[in-house]
Enzyme design. Structure first.
Site, short mmCIF file in Angstrom:
data_model
loop_
_atom_site.label_atom_id
_atom_site.label_comp_id
_atom_site.label_asym_id
_atom_site.label_seq_id
_atom_site.Cartn_x
_atom_site.Cartn_y
_atom_site.Cartn_z
N SER A 170 0.96 -3.47 14.21
CA SER A 170 0.77 -4.87 13.84
C SER A 170 0.94 -5.77 15.06
O SER A 170 0.29 -6.80 15.16
CB SER A 170 1.83 -5.31 12.83
OG SER A 170 1.78 -4.52 11.70
N HIS B 67 -6.59 -1.88 12.52
CA HIS B 67 -5.46 -2.57 11.88
C HIS B 67 -5.83 -2.92 10.44
O HIS B 67 -6.58 -3.86 10.18
CB HIS B 67 -5.11 -3.82 12.69
CG HIS B 67 -3.90 -4.53 12.19
ND1 HIS B 67 -3.81 -5.89 12.09
CD2 HIS B 67 -2.72 -4.04 11.72
CE1 HIS B 67 -2.63 -6.21 11.60
NE2 HIS B 67 -1.94 -5.12 11.37
N GLU C 61 -9.13 -4.91 11.30
CA GLU C 61 -9.38 -5.42 12.65
C GLU C 61 -9.58 -4.22 13.57
O GLU C 61 -8.69 -3.37 13.67
CB GLU C 61 -8.20 -6.28 13.12
CG GLU C 61 -8.05 -7.56 12.32
CD GLU C 61 -6.77 -8.34 12.64
OE1 GLU C 61 -6.73 -9.54 12.35
OE2 GLU C 61 -5.80 -7.75 13.16
N ASN D 283 -2.68 -12.02 12.18
CA ASN D 283 -1.25 -12.26 12.39
C ASN D 283 -0.98 -13.36 13.42
O ASN D 283 0.00 -14.10 13.30
CB ASN D 283 -0.53 -10.96 12.81
CG ASN D 283 -0.33 -10.04 11.62
OD1 ASN D 283 -0.46 -10.46 10.48
ND2 ASN D 283 -0.04 -8.79 11.88
N1 LIG Z 1 3.69 -2.86 6.07
C1 LIG Z 1 2.71 -3.68 6.42
O1 LIG Z 1 2.46 -4.70 5.77
C2 LIG Z 1 1.85 -3.33 7.61
C3 LIG Z 1 0.57 -3.91 7.71
C4 LIG Z 1 -0.26 -3.56 8.78
C5 LIG Z 1 0.22 -2.69 9.76
N2 LIG Z 1 1.48 -2.16 9.65
C6 LIG Z 1 1.91 -1.20 10.69
O2 LIG Z 1 1.70 0.12 10.21
C7 LIG Z 1 2.69 0.99 10.74
C8 LIG Z 1 3.44 1.66 9.60
O3 LIG Z 1 4.05 0.67 8.81
P1 LIG Z 1 4.56 0.96 7.32
O4 LIG Z 1 4.88 -0.35 6.73
O5 LIG Z 1 3.62 1.89 6.64
O6 LIG Z 1 5.92 1.74 7.66
P2 LIG Z 1 6.72 2.77 6.69
O7 LIG Z 1 8.12 2.75 7.20
O8 LIG Z 1 6.45 2.50 5.26
O9 LIG Z 1 6.06 4.19 7.05
C9 LIG Z 1 6.22 4.85 8.27
C10 LIG Z 1 6.18 6.35 7.94
O10 LIG Z 1 6.01 7.09 9.15
C11 LIG Z 1 6.78 8.27 9.05
N3 LIG Z 1 6.98 8.74 10.44
C12 LIG Z 1 7.78 8.24 11.39
N4 LIG Z 1 7.60 8.94 12.54
C13 LIG Z 1 6.66 9.88 12.30
C14 LIG Z 1 6.01 10.89 13.07
N5 LIG Z 1 6.31 11.06 14.37
N6 LIG Z 1 5.08 11.68 12.46
C15 LIG Z 1 4.76 11.49 11.17
N7 LIG Z 1 5.33 10.55 10.38
C16 LIG Z 1 6.25 9.74 10.95
C17 LIG Z 1 8.05 7.85 8.33
O11 LIG Z 1 8.68 8.97 7.74
C18 LIG Z 1 7.48 6.85 7.30
O12 LIG Z 1 7.16 7.49 6.08
C19 LIG Z 1 3.55 0.14 11.66
O13 LIG Z 1 3.06 0.22 12.97
C20 LIG Z 1 3.36 -1.27 11.08
O14 LIG Z 1 3.59 -2.28 12.03
C21 LIG Z 1 2.29 -2.45 8.59
#
Ligand SMILES: NC(=O)c1ccc[n+]([C@@H]2O[C@H](COP(=O)([O-])OP(=O)(O)OC[C@H]3O[C@@H](n4cnc5c(N)ncnc54)[C@H](O)[C@@H]3O)[C@@H](O)[C@H]2O)c1
Length: 282
Positions: free
Chosen positions: A119, A140, A152, A190
């Site tokens: 993000s 994204h 994106e 964002n």
């Molecule tokens: N939540 C949102 O609204 C949103 C929106 C757009 C982008 N993002 C981005 O997406 C990414 C994930 O966010 P999220 O909200 O899904 O987080 P989340 O915490 O829900 O999920 C992350 C997952 O990754 C797993 N993980 C961690 N290290 C790992 C590895 N080395 N190999 C495999 N799995 C691994 C964890 O166990 C967890 O289940 C981040 O970079 C975040 O900034 C989030």
């Protein structure tokens, strides 16, 4: 380049949604989690959403079964060797992402596209850790990924045009509305939305408005489809605060810093929908 096999690393909120999008688009999908159990949990979650789609008449039962057959989960990266596209959605921290991209670039085919769903981190600084930074871009997605159409497609300084174009075409084919942009802090949405939501939160105290009335004001007066307080609750106070801090650090504008009120809520564990309480109670 034809994208048939998609890998997703991290099957949390975003990764599970992205895996669902990919499998519904007809791709063979392999998802990697840190343990087999977490992978299985994500698989069940996707199964649940697709079952609901069948119940609501939005999907045929046999299409759902075929989609679930195309989805496998693993706790290693070996199965990523023959992926055409890998999308990373692990924790929002630079070092783990850099380590992963370095590892992926050694395991994956030379022509595979490696995409981060970050993000707020710089795509270029993630790409630098890979053996072939020209294959690294960002795709994204927005939360919830199966429902929100926008993706994106971010071109970092070293990303090849071919990788960007192939990701764009695949996203479009998957029923999304991709847009292209450069690797700048906050990308498009964002960069605009975070300071704007921070202004909304500051107005609560400045103008003495309740969250309910602020949401009423912005939906009825500005035509927003959802009020700002409900939106921050949906995103998660911790996620929004983290993204605000990253944007503030990168661009230095005061409006980008998380408002005091959000930091207080985060300290009290009021994280929005996911914790049952934020501006509203769930
Ligand atoms: N939540 C949102 O609204 C949103 C929106 C757009 C982008 N993002 C981005 O997406 C990414 C994930 O966010 P999220 O909200 O899904 O987080 P989340 O915490 O829900 O999920 C992350 C997952 O990754 C797993 N993980 C961690 N290290 C790992 C590895 N080395 N190999 C495999 N799995 C691994 C964890 O166990 C967890 O289940 C981040 O970079 C975040 O900034 C989030």
């Amino acid at each position: 380049m034809e994208i048939r096999r998609v890998g997703v690393v991290g099957l949390g909120t975003m990764g599970a949604g992205i895996a669902q999008v990919a499998v519904q688009a007809g791709a063979e999908v392999v998802g990697r989690e840190v343990s087999e159990e977490l992978g299985e949990q994500a698989r069940s979650k996707i199964d649940h959403f697709l079952t609901r789609a069948v119940e609501k008449g939005r999907m045929e039962a046999e299409d759902k079964d075929a989609a679930m057959e195309r989805l496998t989960t693993t706790a290693t990266l070996d199965a990523f060797a023959d992926c055409d596209l890998v999308i990373e959605a692990i924790v929002e921290e630079l070092e783990p992402k850099r380590e992963l991209f370095s590892e992926l670039s050694k395991i994956c085919r030379a022509d595979a596209i490696l995409a981060t769903n970050t993000s707020a981190l710089s795509v270029g600084s993630i790409a630098e850790a890979a053996d072939r930074p020209e294959r690294v871009i960002s795709m994204h997605f927005f939360n919830p990924a199966p429902l929100l159409p926008l993706v994106e497609i971010v071109q970092a300084p070293a990303s090849s045009q071919e990788a960007v174009d192939a990701a764009y075409e695949w996203a479009e084919g998957a029923g999304k509305q991709p847009v292209r942009c450069n690797d700048t802090p906050g990308f498009i949405v964002n960069r605009i939305l975070i300071p704007l939501l921070n202004d909304c939160v500051r107005v609560l105290d400045e103008a003495g408005v309740t969250p309910d009335d602020l949401d009423k004001a912005m939906t009825n007066g500005a035509g927003w489809p959802m009020g700002p307080c409900a939106l921050v609750d949906l995103v998660g106070i911790d996620i929004h605060t983290h993204a605000s801090e990253a944007l503030h650090e990168a661009l230095g504008e005061e409006r980008m810093a998380p408002p005091e009120r959000l930091l207080r809520m985060q300290g009290e564990g009021k994280l929005g929908r996911k914790s049952g309480e934020g501006f509203f109670t769930y």
